[in-house]
Scaffold this active site. Structure first.
Site, short mmCIF file in Angstrom:
data_model
loop_
_atom_site.label_atom_id
_atom_site.label_comp_id
_atom_site.label_asym_id
_atom_site.label_seq_id
_atom_site.Cartn_x
_atom_site.Cartn_y
_atom_site.Cartn_z
CG ASN A 234 5.79 10.25 -6.02
OD1 ASN A 234 6.40 11.30 -5.78
ND2 ASN A 234 5.62 9.30 -5.10
CG HIS B 220 1.22 9.31 -2.37
ND1 HIS B 220 1.35 9.07 -3.70
CD2 HIS B 220 2.18 10.22 -2.05
CE1 HIS B 220 2.34 9.79 -4.19
NE2 HIS B 220 2.87 10.49 -3.20
CB SER B 221 -4.99 7.38 -0.82
OG SER B 221 -5.92 6.32 -0.76
CE1 TYR C 10 6.77 1.91 -4.50
CE2 TYR C 10 5.34 0.59 -3.12
CZ TYR C 10 5.58 1.73 -3.86
OH TYR C 10 4.61 2.69 -3.94
CD GLU D 275 1.10 5.51 -0.30
OE1 GLU D 275 -0.14 5.48 -0.50
OE2 GLU D 275 1.95 5.51 -1.21
ZN LIG Z 1 0.29 7.59 -4.79
#
Ligand SMILES: [Zn+2]
Length: 426
Positions: free
Chosen positions: A256, A309-310, A363, A385
């Protein structure tokens, strides 16, 4: 008796050793008071190449940082010297993952005969079998595509789901992928559950989602990393490519950070052992090239992309360098609707979803899938996420069903809004 005892001791020894590489490692929560604390933590974690489990947001969310036994005291002393509060989140990472393994084993046993891959942490082969089965059982609705191979030669497959075999150009395409980061195990079940709800268990209220939209669902983008996280290194995040000119000890790159969008500028490390190493060039990895080619092939009708994502309860959009796409208001509106739909089903112990530009609220990044999708023309390109309920990468399997259903509600809302924005563009 003696022989049986010996076997039991051996089995216990093998099991106890599975996560030994994390023996004595601890994870610490760090409370950030302001942006200067955030910069301080980022510089500290970068310079020591610490594994950041969760990035912090000043006044809103604590950072989670893993420390090895050798540098722990020095790091905590630095935090103390600056007056930054911290606390112990996990005393022993090896023990924590052994406990998690045990939870997963018990879950599998308790559900034996009734376990489906989307309510479990399925291995690559189980996911592959599920995709093959669905495609075979619903040929009028589902097309299985083998998009190419990972670095280690695993097939990376996705399903196309469509009532019109992708021939009706008046429909938008919804593209979702999961598991670009290997240790984020709970992401693949949500992608599989979306397949399940569209194909095997379509509800009347969701019929429009199937009829009005074409779907591309890719449940495991990084199969090498995922299998490695099961077999060897539980906290593996990256791909598994070997480049001996760069390093003969550290393999893989952060998928990523590997896309060709502001590549190798923000939120990356030049250290080939870092979790955010972007690779020697954009699209150095076969796994990211496969996503690139999917964008390429379907970009005309691709209205929305969800890169799953997590963990952290975020719905994020580009760009990772803190500039906004021209349709930022739409991006925010659709992202906020998604967050609200998921929050409406949230468990009491879950965080609320936060929505915004990934760089402004979390970020800076470069080379992300989210940014690449936005750059090449997907109007609604997101990073999602998922929640962790305080269990970071160890989400207990009992929570998977809830995350699946909650996330599906969010996906459904965004699909309908994407249908609206797509029609408005025609
Ligand atoms: Zn991730």
């Amino acid at each position: 008796m003696y022989a049986i005892g010996l076997v039991l001791v051996l089995v216990a020894t093998i099991n106890a050793g599975k996560h030994d590489q994390y023996s004595g490692y601890s994870v610490h929560g760090v409370k950030l008071r302001d942006d200067s604390d955030k910069v301080f933590i980022t510089e500290l974690t970068d310079s020591l190449d610490l594994d950041v489990w969760q990035d912090g947001v000043a006044g809103a969310r604590d950072a989670l940082v893993m420390l090895d036994p050798n540098s722990r005291l020095a790091v905590l002393d630095e935090l103390d010297a600056r007056g930054i509060q911290h606390y112990l989140h996990l005393r022993d990472v090896a023990q924590a993952f052994e406990t998690h393994d045990e939870q997963i084993n018990q879950w599998k046993q308790s559900r034996s005969g009734r376990l489906v891959p989307f309510n479990d942490y399925p291995r690559y082969a189980e996911v592959d079998a599920y995709l093959e089965t669905i495609a075979a059982q619903y040929p009028e609705l589902v097309t299985l595509v083998n998009a190419g191979q990972s670095y280690e030669g695993r097939d990376i497959k996705y399903l196309k789901i469509s009532t019109t075999n992708f021939t009706d150009t008046s429909k938008p395409i919804y593209f979702m992928d999961a598991m670009i980061h290997a240790r984020e195990w709970v992401t693949t079940p949500t992608a599989l559950f979306s397949i399940h709800r569209l194909v095997e268990d379509l509800r009347d209220q969701d019929r429009d989602l199937l009829e009005d939209i074409d779907w591309i669902i890719l449940p495991i983008t990084n199969p090498d990393g995922y299998e490695f996280s099961h077999d060897d290194t539980r906290l593996w995040r990256r791909t598994r490519s070997i480049n001996l000119e760069v390093s003969d000890t550290c393999f893989g790159v952060d998928g990523n950070r590997n896309f060709d969008v502001n590549w190798n500028t923000t939120g990356v490390s030049q250290d080939p052992c870092s979790q955010t190493y972007p690779g020697t060039s954009a699209f150095s990895e076969p796994e990211t090239r496969i996503l690139r080619d999917i964008f390429d092939e379907y970009i005309d009708r691709m209205e929305i992309f969800m890169n799953i994502h997590s963990h952290g309860n975020w719905v994020l959009y580009g760009f990772g360098n803190e500039t906004l796409p021209p349709n930022a208001i739409h991006l925010h509106l659709v992202g906020a609707a998604m967050g609200a739909a998921m929050d409406a089903m949230k468990l009491p112990e879950a965080d609320w979803y936060k929505v915004g530009n990934s760089a402004m609220i979390l970020y800076g990044t470069s080379g992300s899938a989210q940014d690449y999708g936005q750059l090449v023309g997907v109007p609604l390109s997101y990073t999602l996420e998922l929640p962790s309920y305080g269990f970071d990468f160890r989400v207990p399997p009992e929570y998977i069903e809830h995350i699946n259903r909650e996330t599906w509600e969010g996906i459904a809302v965004t699909a309908r809004l994407a249908r609206t924005t797509f029609r408005a563009r025609q």
